[in-house]
Scaffold this motif. Structure first.
Motif, mmCIF file in Angstrom:
data_model
loop_
_atom_site.group_PDB
_atom_site.id
_atom_site.type_symbol
_atom_site.label_atom_id
_atom_site.label_comp_id
_atom_site.label_asym_id
_atom_site.label_seq_id
_atom_site.Cartn_x
_atom_site.Cartn_y
_atom_site.Cartn_z
ATOM 1 N N ARG A 174 11.793 4.376 5.193
ATOM 2 C CA ARG A 174 10.305 5.299 6.166
ATOM 3 C C ARG A 174 11.777 6.517 6.801
ATOM 4 N NH1 ARG A 174 7.999 1.669 4.446
ATOM 5 N NH2 ARG A 174 6.027 1.001 5.686
ATOM 6 N N ILE A 200 0.041 -1.574 -0.012
ATOM 7 C CA ILE A 200 0.243 -0.077 0.153
ATOM 8 C C ILE A 200 1.180 1.425 0.140
ATOM 9 C CG2 ILE A 200 -1.754 1.247 1.404
ATOM 10 C CD1 ILE A 200 -2.711 -2.009 2.083
ATOM 11 N N CYS A 201 0.894 2.284 -0.984
ATOM 12 C CA CYS A 201 1.618 3.308 -1.116
ATOM 13 C C CYS A 201 1.146 4.095 0.274
ATOM 14 C CB CYS A 201 1.404 3.442 -2.246
ATOM 15 S SG CYS A 201 2.545 5.342 -2.469
ATOM 16 N N ILE A 202 2.379 4.899 0.488
ATOM 17 C CA ILE A 202 2.671 5.514 1.574
ATOM 18 C C ILE A 202 2.435 6.776 1.286
ATOM 19 C CG2 ILE A 202 2.482 3.650 3.141
ATOM 20 C CD1 ILE A 202 5.500 5.208 4.381
ATOM 21 N N ILE A 203 2.910 6.992 -0.107
ATOM 22 C CA ILE A 203 3.764 8.814 -0.432
ATOM 23 C C ILE A 203 2.728 9.325 -0.179
ATOM 24 C CG2 ILE A 203 4.523 10.128 -2.554
ATOM 25 C CD1 ILE A 203 6.319 8.043 -0.700
ATOM 26 N N CYS A 204 1.377 8.901 -0.284
ATOM 27 C CA CYS A 204 -0.109 10.602 -0.367
ATOM 28 C C CYS A 204 -1.049 10.016 0.144
ATOM 29 C CB CYS A 204 -0.172 11.160 -1.834
ATOM 30 S SG CYS A 204 -1.415 10.434 -3.178
ATOM 31 N N PRO A 205 -2.349 10.773 0.531
ATOM 32 C CA PRO A 205 -3.043 9.674 1.073
ATOM 33 C C PRO A 205 -3.778 8.607 0.483
ATOM 34 C CG PRO A 205 -3.039 12.202 1.788
ATOM 35 C CD PRO A 205 -1.934 11.916 0.487
ATOM 36 N N LEU A 225 11.723 9.775 9.422
ATOM 37 C CA LEU A 225 11.692 9.516 11.238
ATOM 38 C C LEU A 225 11.552 10.946 11.672
ATOM 39 C CD1 LEU A 225 11.477 8.206 13.493
ATOM 40 C CD2 LEU A 225 13.998 8.827 14.152
ATOM 41 N N MET A 226 10.544 10.610 11.971
ATOM 42 C CA MET A 226 9.885 12.441 12.797
ATOM 43 C C MET A 226 9.764 12.223 14.855
ATOM 44 S SD MET A 226 6.958 12.342 10.270
ATOM 45 C CE MET A 226 6.940 10.564 10.244
ATOM 46 N N LYS A 267 13.519 15.513 12.183
ATOM 47 C CA LYS A 267 12.961 14.620 11.634
ATOM 48 C C LYS A 267 14.642 13.981 10.509
ATOM 49 C CE LYS A 267 11.756 17.254 7.336
ATOM 50 N NZ LYS A 267 10.281 17.431 6.234
ATOM 51 N N LYS A 315 13.457 0.878 7.692
ATOM 52 C CA LYS A 315 12.550 1.001 8.106
ATOM 53 C C LYS A 315 13.052 0.249 10.091
ATOM 54 C CE LYS A 315 8.922 -2.012 8.217
ATOM 55 N NZ LYS A 315 7.967 -2.579 7.456
#
Ligand SMILES: Cc1cc2nc3c(=O)[nH]c(=O)nc-3n(C[C@H](O)[C@H](O)[C@H](O)COP(=O)(O)OP(=O)(O)OC[C@H]3O[C@@H](n4cnc5c(N)ncnc54)[C@H](O)[C@@H]3O)c2cc1C
Ligand code: SF4
Lengths: 132, 417
Positions: free
Chosen positions: A53, A10-15, A55-56, A72, A79
């Motif tokens: 990922r 599942i792509c997490i780049i955009c909502p 990191l924040m 960040k 990951k």
């Protein structure tokens, strides 16, 4: 015998969260389907080979207008390193003034990325002025 | 402080800041009144990325996003009142509002021709979601826990249970783990998570945090006044706990991430009508209250926005409206056309349109739908939606030309193909 696998990412780049299917033969990508933009394709390829990922988190700031400054990583990191970096940063203390974009740590844990500030922290005589 | 402002902006979050920048640029005498000792609102404490994808076409953290607005406010001739809480707004007349404020310096009254109300939202607390029990230490709302940890550097607990699988709950789960706490689970009463899939992946799955769908917390147990465990039960179709399914989960902290409600106490008191669907004010396409002229509402005080970008957009619309209102001595009367939420629609904002300008509709569906059309009656506008959840806010632009094709109420529906 060739090993044949299909991985769903599942792509997490955009909502929008596109579901991308990556097919691998002997660990080599042979097809990527279901993405809606090139960023998604790149992400899916990355995700099946070595997931990364950004990191924040926060680091302590002594004598600042807030006791912590948010930070960040300047780019994505593997990951499985997230917790390690986070633990390392728990021991770091910085001093104000800090501005957005200031580099807090260069080349953190030799991962090739920096830790940069995402919130300013200014010196204040009267610490935690909002708790007075 | 004996001056009359053109506009008083209440709330210094993204919506208020964006509004103030625009009113100041239009030459209006502007004051921003903010209860906290810093500008920025919620994003200041949201250290994750996900801000500004629409507005700046960049993925920024909350503080990075909102400081772009704070810097612009600082560069302009805008009066700022920090640590100043608005207690009451009194509607004297079309062109005169009195604002009662309290600050460490005392309490006094500010006068302004118009109001942009951008006071954001409040979090729902445990009693609103039906979690009984005594008030013990260790129960926080997600926002409280976020402020403790990411503004003040204080960990709320070590073993944490989160109630609610919206983006806020998911994002907090990841933060707790990164700060060294254990998250025992995220409990969700519905059969599907309400957060974005990307957050299920990068906040829960990445860290192996269990998501308990169709579950609720029926009891919070305490030891020496601090949370010691929670009783979790499965729920049936009508969301009632099923007897015999109770499980005890050890934890020292419970986080309530059960959603937000527009902050409307001050609005109600001055006679602003509220929409029971959004729980925010009823507004026209100038984002002006339909019952109190000269009061404009933007951001989460208007409607709960998933994206900060929409809150900013509403702030800018409100600023444009104030400018016109002052020029014309009121929003010009129009044949207001009602916007009606039809089948499968939870709400639509704004509630009335003038037809004099393009309008942005914000809407949510009332249940998860697949292969639907989002359609706007009369105008013949049809937008196909492959998959849509109530947790995703829809944003639809209706052009003035489209609106003029048809006269009468505007019915918004989601119809399955
Ligand atoms: C945990 C969390 C995570 C989020 N993550 C994202 C994300 O990743 N991406 C994204 O786009 N959006 C995100 N959002 C949504 C975004 O934060 C909101 O849309 C945005 O903050 C709304 O802005 P606002 O100006 O309406 O309200 P707020 O930011 O809430 O600002 C309102 C301001 O009004 C002040 N105020 C209230 N009452 C008074 C009063 N009586 N007198 C004076 N001042 C008052 C408050 O102190 C506050 O500063 C997130 C929200 C939350 C809660
Ligand atoms: S593939 Fe492109 S559109 Fe789809 S989620 Fe990823 S970034 Fe977004």
């Amino acid at each position: 015998m060739k090993s044949y696998v299909e991985k769903r990412v599942i792509c997490i780049i955009c909502p929008r969260g596109c579901e991308i299917r990556v097919r691998l033969v002997d660990g080599k990508i042979i097809s990527v389907e279901g993405y809606s933009c090139p960023m998604g394709k790149k992400y899916a390829e990355q995700e099946v080979c070595s997931p990364k990922r950004v990191l924040m988190t926060i680091v302590r700031c002594e004598n600042g207008d807030l006791p912590v400054v948010s930070v960040k990583t300047s780019g994505p990191v593997p990951k499985d390193k997230l917790l390690e970096i986070s633990r390392y940063l728990a021991g770091i203390k910085v001093k104000p003034p800090i501005r957005i974009g200031d580099v807090i740590i260069r080349n953190v844990l030799d991962l090739g990325v920096d830790i940069v500030a995402t919130r300013p922290c200014m010196p204040v005589e009267n610490k935690y002025s909002d708790q007075k | 402080m004996n001056k009359t402002y053109d506009v008083a902006v209440i709330g210094g979050g993204p919506a208020g800041l964006a509004a103030a920048i625009k009113t100041a640029d239009k030459g209006l005498k502007t004051v921003v009144i903010e209860a906290m000792n810093r500008l920025g609102g919620i994003p200041i404490q949201c250290i994750h990325t996900g801000f500004g994808l629409h507005y700046f076409k960049e993925d920024l953290t909350g503080p990075e996003f909102v400081y772009r607005f704070i810097d612009k406010v600082m560069d302009r001739d805008i009066d700022l009142l920090l640590e100043t809480y608005v207690e009451e707004i009194i509607n004297e007349s079309m062109m005169s509002k009195k604002i009662k404020i309290i600050s460490p310096k005392g309490s006094w009254i500010i006068e302004s021709k118009t109001i942009i109300y951008a006071a954001g939202a409040r979090e729902r607390h445990r009693y609103e979601i039906g979690i009984p029990g005594f008030n013990v230490a260790g129960v926080y709302t997600a926002g409280e826990a976020q402020a403790m940890m990411d503004l003040y550097g204080i960990m709320p607990g070590k073993k944490i249970l989160i109630i609610g699988s919206g983006d806020v709950g998911l994002i907090m789960a990841r933060r707790f783990v990164l700060e060294g706490a254990e998250v025992v689970g995220v409990v969700e009463i519905l059969g599907y998570p309400s957060g974005l899939t990307r957050n299920i992946v990068q906040c829960l799955q990445d860290f192996g945090i269990p998501l308990l769908l169709r579950h609720t917390v029926t009891e919070i147990k305490a030891n020496n006044g601090r949370v010691s465990s929670a009783i979790i039960s499965e729920v049936d179709e009508s969301l009632n706990p099923t007897p015999g399914t109770e499980k005890e989960v050890k934890c020292d902290t419970i986080i309530i991430a059960a959603g937000l409600r527009p902050r409307t106490k001050l609005l109600k008191k001055m006679g602003v009508l509220i929409d029971p669907r959004t729980r925010g004010p009823i507004v026209n396409d100038y984002l002006e209250s339909i019952s109190v002229p000269g009061v404009f509402i933007a951001g989460n005080a208007l409607v709960i926005n998933d994206y900060v970008d929409y809150a900013v957009e509403q702030g800018e619309t409100a600023a444009e409206s104030v400018h016109e209102y002052i020029e014309n001595k009121g929003v010009l009367s129009a044949e207001w056309r009602k916007v009606i939420p039809g089948s499968n629609i939870l709400f639509v904002v704004p509630h009335y349109v003038s037809g004099r300008k393009d309008v942005v509709l914000y809407s949510r569906v009332s249940r998860p739908l697949e292969n639907t059309y989002f359609q706007i009656g009369g105008i013949g506008k049809k937008i196909p939606l492959i998959k849509i959840m109530p947790s995703t806010m829809l944003r639809i632009v209706l052009r003035k030309t489209e609106l003029s094709k048809y006269i009468g109420d505007i019915v918004v529906e989601a119809v399955e193909k």
